[in-house]
Motif scaffolding. Structure first.
Motif, PDB file in Angstrom:
ATOM      1  N   UNK A 120      28.701  12.198 -23.126  1.00 46.99           N
ATOM      2  CA  UNK A 120      27.475  12.286 -22.293  1.00 46.99           C
ATOM      3  C   UNK A 120      27.287  11.052 -21.557  1.00 46.99           C
ATOM      4  N   UNK A 121      28.342  10.064 -21.145  1.00 52.14           N
ATOM      5  CA  UNK A 121      28.320   8.841 -20.462  1.00 52.14           C
ATOM      6  C   UNK A 121      28.868   8.858 -19.207  1.00 52.14           C
ATOM      7  N   UNK A 122      29.389  10.061 -18.788  1.00 55.22           N
ATOM      8  CA  UNK A 122      30.089  10.001 -17.536  1.00 55.22           C
ATOM      9  C   UNK A 122      29.818  11.577 -16.843  1.00 55.22           C
ATOM     10  N   UNK A 123      29.250  11.699 -15.581  1.00 52.57           N
ATOM     11  CA  UNK A 123      29.058  12.882 -15.103  1.00 52.57           C
ATOM     12  C   UNK A 123      29.384  12.923 -13.447  1.00 52.57           C
ATOM     13  N   UNK A 124      29.520  13.811 -12.815  1.00 50.04           N
ATOM     14  CA  UNK A 124      29.715  13.859 -11.341  1.00 50.04           C
ATOM     15  C   UNK A 124      28.593  14.360 -10.681  1.00 50.04           C
ATOM     16  N   UNK A 125      27.949  13.909  -9.379  1.00 49.39           N
ATOM     17  CA  UNK A 125      26.921  14.361  -8.673  1.00 49.39           C
ATOM     18  C   UNK A 125      27.722  14.938  -7.468  1.00 49.39           C
ATOM     19  N   UNK A 126      27.489  16.318  -7.482  1.00 46.78           N
ATOM     20  CA  UNK A 126      28.271  17.097  -6.262  1.00 46.78           C
ATOM     21  C   UNK A 126      27.112  17.403  -5.331  1.00 46.78           C
ATOM     22  N   UNK A 127      27.491  17.110  -3.845  1.00 48.33           N
ATOM     23  CA  UNK A 127      26.642  17.508  -2.713  1.00 48.33           C
ATOM     24  C   UNK A 127      27.239  18.275  -1.817  1.00 48.33           C
ATOM     25  N   UNK A 128      26.754  19.477  -1.551  1.00 49.00           N
ATOM     26  CA  UNK A 128      27.420  20.420  -0.650  1.00 49.00           C
ATOM     27  C   UNK A 128      26.908  20.029   0.794  1.00 49.00           C
ATOM     28  N   UNK A 129      25.905  19.148   0.947  1.00 49.85           N
ATOM     29  CA  UNK A 129      25.391  18.903   2.010  1.00 49.85           C
ATOM     30  C   UNK A 129      25.124  17.273   2.055  1.00 49.85           C
TER      31      UNK A 129
END
Length: 184
Positions: A103-112
């Motif tokens: 729980x120390x690494x993640x991704x932010x995904x932006x479609x725009x």
């Protein structure tokens, strides 16, 4: 005891913030990147540093206007950034995905991504992380709430990918330091 206020929604936050014209902002950012390309060799580092400086200031405005209480962990913080922070300042939301087991690494995904409106990278700039200012903003804002992070771009639609994806890794939770001791 003052009454508790509920956090505002992303749309309510976006509506409550003073904004500049989106096209003006996008074109100004493009002009800054173009100037950096002619003046400096380490453009991505400069964009990251600019973003970091912006992020350290934006977090105060976010906390003042959002009525969000203190997040309990990195996962909750990431969700608040994705749903409220991006919406408040860019008018878009992000999806938080690809959590690691700790729980120390993640991704932010932006479609725009409003920073890239009107942008086409020339062949000589295909390796440029054009939106590196955003990774700096995330890093700076998280540092102000005691989270040392590393932020890198994984996918970029300017390079032909299907989305914009930033990988955020929590390096360490920094203990809060108070300038004065309480008198016991």
């Amino acid at each position: 005891m003052p009454p508790l206020t509920t956090p505002k929604s992303g749309d309510a936050l976006f509506a409550s913030v003073d904004r500049v014209n989106a096209e003006l902002f996008t074109l100004t950012y493009g002009a800054i990147v173009r100037q950096l390309l002619t003046d400096l060799e380490e453009v991505e580092e400069q964009l990251d540093q600019m973003g970091y400086n912006i992020g350290t200031r934006l977090v105060d405005e976010f906390l003042a206007k959002s009525n969000v209480s203190r997040c309990v962990d990195f996962k909750e913080t990431a969700d608040v950034i994705a749903k409220l922070g991006f919406k408040m300042f860019l008018g878009v939301t992000a999806t938080v995905t690809n959590w690691d087991a700790e729980g120390t690494s993640c991704s932010f995904v932006l479609e725009d991504n409003p920073l890239v409106d009107f942008v086409e990278l020339p062949d000589t700039c295909q390796g440029l992380q054009y939106c590196n200012v955003l990774s700096g903003v995330i890093r700076g804002a998280l540092e102000m709430v005691s989270m040392k992070t590393e932020v890198t771009w994984v996918r970029d639609m300017l390079r032909g990918d299907d989305a914009y994806e930033m990988r955020v890794k929590l390096i360490k939770q920094v203990p809060e330091e108070y300038p004065y001791k309480d008198d016991d």
